[in-house]
Scaffold this motif. Structure first.
Motif, PDB file in Angstrom:
ATOM      1  N   TYR A  59      16.435 -10.732 -11.970  1.00 35.66           N
ATOM      2  CA  TYR A  59      16.155  -9.297 -12.016  1.00 35.66           C
ATOM      3  C   TYR A  59      17.449  -8.650 -12.473  1.00 35.66           C
ATOM      4  CZ  TYR A  59      14.032  -4.949 -10.029  1.00 35.66           C
ATOM      5  OH  TYR A  59      13.474  -3.699  -9.811  1.00 35.66           O
ATOM      6  N   GLU A  99      19.222  -3.940  -7.784  1.00 39.12           N
ATOM      7  CA  GLU A  99      18.981  -2.554  -8.175  1.00 39.12           C
ATOM      8  C   GLU A  99      20.339  -1.992  -8.587  1.00 39.12           C
ATOM      9  OE1 GLU A  99      15.243  -2.224  -5.127  1.00 39.12           O
ATOM     10  OE2 GLU A  99      17.145  -1.343  -4.588  1.00 39.12           O
ATOM     11  N   PHE A 150      15.370  10.417   0.152  1.00 39.91           N
ATOM     12  CA  PHE A 150      16.117  10.319  -1.115  1.00 39.91           C
ATOM     13  C   PHE A 150      17.440  11.087  -1.112  1.00 39.91           C
ATOM     14  CE2 PHE A 150      12.170   9.140  -3.906  1.00 39.91           C
ATOM     15  CZ  PHE A 150      12.372   7.795  -3.623  1.00 39.91           C
ATOM     16  N   GLY A 197      14.230   3.361  -0.002  1.00 41.61           N
ATOM     17  CA  GLY A 197      13.938   1.927   0.056  1.00 41.61           C
ATOM     18  C   GLY A 197      12.526   1.635  -0.380  1.00 41.61           C
ATOM     19  N   TYR A 207       5.752  13.254 -11.071  1.00 37.78           N
ATOM     20  CA  TYR A 207       7.196  13.201 -11.322  1.00 37.78           C
ATOM     21  C   TYR A 207       7.543  13.620 -12.753  1.00 37.78           C
ATOM     22  CZ  TYR A 207       6.509  10.335  -7.173  1.00 37.78           C
ATOM     23  OH  TYR A 207       6.111   9.876  -5.945  1.00 37.78           O
TER      24      TYR A 207
HETATM   25  N1  THG Z   1      15.971   1.532  -4.181  1.00 39.22           N
HETATM   26  C1  THG Z   1      16.943   1.806  -5.057  1.00 39.22           C
HETATM   27  N2  THG Z   1      16.783   1.661  -6.362  1.00 39.22           N
HETATM   28  C2  THG Z   1      15.612   1.203  -6.832  1.00 39.22           C
HETATM   29  C3  THG Z   1      14.572   0.906  -5.963  1.00 39.22           C
HETATM   30  C4  THG Z   1      14.772   1.088  -4.593  1.00 39.22           C
HETATM   31  N3  THG Z   1      15.448   1.047  -8.148  1.00 39.22           N
HETATM   32  C5  THG Z   1      14.324   0.360  -8.667  1.00 39.22           C
HETATM   33  C6  THG Z   1      13.077   0.550  -7.850  1.00 39.22           C
HETATM   34  N4  THG Z   1      13.370   0.430  -6.449  1.00 39.22           N
HETATM   35  C7  THG Z   1      12.569   1.924  -8.098  1.00 39.22           C
HETATM   36  N5  THG Z   1      11.228   2.062  -7.691  1.00 39.22           N
HETATM   37  C8  THG Z   1      10.815   2.802  -6.625  1.00 39.22           C
HETATM   38  C9  THG Z   1       9.478   3.025  -6.533  1.00 39.22           C
HETATM   39  C10 THG Z   1       8.981   3.853  -5.522  1.00 39.22           C
HETATM   40  C11 THG Z   1       9.853   4.387  -4.591  1.00 39.22           C
HETATM   41  C12 THG Z   1      11.174   4.119  -4.677  1.00 39.22           C
HETATM   42  C13 THG Z   1      11.661   3.329  -5.711  1.00 39.22           C
HETATM   43  C14 THG Z   1       9.363   5.261  -3.512  1.00 39.22           C
HETATM   44  N6  THG Z   1       8.241   5.946  -3.741  1.00 39.22           N
HETATM   45  C15 THG Z   1       7.591   6.782  -2.762  1.00 39.22           C
HETATM   46  C16 THG Z   1       6.117   6.766  -3.093  1.00 39.22           C
HETATM   47  O1  THG Z   1       5.764   6.340  -4.186  1.00 39.22           O
HETATM   48  O2  THG Z   1       5.352   7.130  -2.235  1.00 39.22           O
HETATM   49  C17 THG Z   1       8.114   8.191  -2.668  1.00 39.22           C
HETATM   50  C18 THG Z   1       8.449   8.861  -3.964  1.00 39.22           C
HETATM   51  C19 THG Z   1       8.585  10.384  -3.853  1.00 39.22           C
HETATM   52  O3  THG Z   1       7.785  10.971  -3.141  1.00 39.22           O
HETATM   53  O4  THG Z   1       9.431  10.989  -4.533  1.00 39.22           O
HETATM   54  O5  THG Z   1       9.948   5.384  -2.462  1.00 39.22           O
HETATM   55  O6  THG Z   1      13.888   0.832  -3.744  1.00 39.22           O
HETATM   56  N7  THG Z   1      18.109   2.236  -4.600  1.00 39.22           N
END
Ligand code: THG
Length: 370
Positions: free
Chosen positions: A33, A64, A179, A197, A266
């Motif tokens: 990755y 990440e 966030f 996360g 988004y």
């Molecule tokens: N942590 C960090 N970086 C990342 C990730 C991470 N980079 C790559 C990947 N993961 C990015 N992807 C996501 C996808 C979804 C979410 C976080 C990272 C997430 N989504 C929520 C949801 O979909 O319900 C909330 C989103 C919102 O409401 O704004 O949390 O894990 N550092």
């Protein structure tokens, strides 16, 4: 036929700074990755799953990687790259974004973190964004450096994560909003504490800002988490599919736009025209997407193996889409999957998944599963 092979030594597959710590924990697998080795398990899948659902788990997610935008034009470049209005994004705040190419195809789904007006991090999923961002910055003549800093996230996830993180940093972390993040130091280890996360069980990410202190940080969290029975884990396939979290590159192809994968909330279509892909996204929005991402629940109650390829989904013998990832759900006691299917196929419809063991009936359902 059983095949046996190993990953040959190469400097292309970089090790996480937490690599030694995960080896000491008994890591049993990796996949690549962002040109790094990402831990995929610790030999106790059942325990690892329930630890995330009921307790607290710690994950090496250094893969990440951060793409730092640094310089007077950092803010400008951030908005050129992200089809989401970043005007309201405050220092210390992160936002989930759908990075797109000029055709409105998603090329990554990072969290963008605003450290200051002249310093941003794109916390990226698996795709080379340094290359892309640097090219855009040069083409637009911007005064900004684009590089990968020495930053490696360690995730602490699960309902008890807040107690563990508060026991290390203090009760202020309980007030941190989703966030948002704050710089902190513990035992001389510099990091950013973020509430984020890749699970829906709640938790934090510690963005370690000095890779040489990775084992020290791992041990510190491991020790602090003992009262809550913390243990090692990794981004959990089962939990993330139950929760409907997108895995860029697994659930997307070279044709997928944000409107197909539930990311329309988004996207801000009224941002300036110089954002990459915005014109294409406006057109996709007005024409309407052709596919949508939904869940499928497969018939039967026998756990099936994870299949690392897209499976055809059919209705009346005609292909209507693909199951892009599938897993055994321990809470639903069903095989479930995320799928990308024709927009005309509706929630509640029946369909057939062409599994490696033959055809299996399934029901189309809304996401998330849980
Ligand atoms: N942590 C960090 N970086 C990342 C990730 C991470 N980079 C790559 C990947 N993961 C990015 N992807 C996501 C996808 C979804 C979410 C976080 C990272 C997430 N989504 C929520 C949801 O979909 O319900 C909330 C989103 C919102 O409401 O704004 O949390 O894990 N550092």
């Amino acid at each position: 036929m059983t095949r046996k092979f190993e990953i040959s030594p190469t400097t292309r597959l970089r090790r996480s700074p937490f690599f030694d710590a995960t080896v000491r924990e008994g890591v049993t697998g990796f996949y690549p990755y962002n040109n790094m080795l990402m831990p995929t398990g610790f030999g106790h899948p059942e325990e690892e799953y329930w630890r995330i659902i009921n307790g607290v788990s710690m994950w090496d997610v250094a893969v990440e990687r951060q793409v730092e935008l640094n310089g007077p034009d950092a803010e400008k470049l951030a908005q050129i790259l992200c089809p989401r209005n970043l005007q309201q994004c405050k220092e210390g705040q992160g936002k989930y974004v759908a990075l797109c190419n000029h055709s409105g195809v998603i090329i990554n789904d990072p969290i963008i973190l605003k450290l200051s007006r002249s310093r941003y991090w794109l916390s990226i999923a698996d795709n080379n964004i340094v290359l892309f961002a640097r090219a855009i910055a040069a083409e637009r003549g911007l005064d900004v450096d684009v590089f990968e800093p020495d930053v490696s996230p360690l995730a602490v996830q699960g309902p008890e994560a807040e107690n563990v993180i508060a026991s290390i940093f203090g009760d202020w972390v309980r007030e941190l909003k989703y966030f948002w993040f704050k710089e902190a130091e513990i035992s001389g280890i510099p990091l950013q504490v973020a509430r984020s996360g890749w699970s829906k069980q709640g938790g934090f990410e510690l963005y370690l800002m000095d890779g040489s202190k990775a084992s020290e940080l791992w041990n510190l969290v491991r020790e602090a988490g003992k009262p809550w029975n913390i243990g090692p884990g990794n981004p959990n396939m089962s939990e993330r599919i139950e929760s409907g979290l997108l895995s860029y590159g697994s659930d997307t192809d070279d044709n997928t736009n944000p409107f197909e994968i539930r990311m329309e909330k988004y996207i801000d279509l009224d941002i300036p025209d110089d954002t990459i892909g915005i014109q294409a996204l406006r057109k996709i929005a007005s024409d309407g997407p052709k596919r949508h991402q939904v869940g499928v629940i497969l018939e039967g109650s026998t756990p099936s193996d994870i299949v690392a390829e897209w499976l055809d989904i059919e209705q009346d013998g005609k292909k209507i889409g693909s199951m892009t990832s599938g897993v055994w759900s321990r809470r639903l006691e069903k095989n479930i999957g995320l799928s990308l299917i024709d927009i005309n196929v509706k929630i509640g419809d029946s369909a057939v998944v062409k599994t490696i063991n033959g055809e299996c009936n399934c029901k189309v359902v809304a996401l998330p599963f849980l």
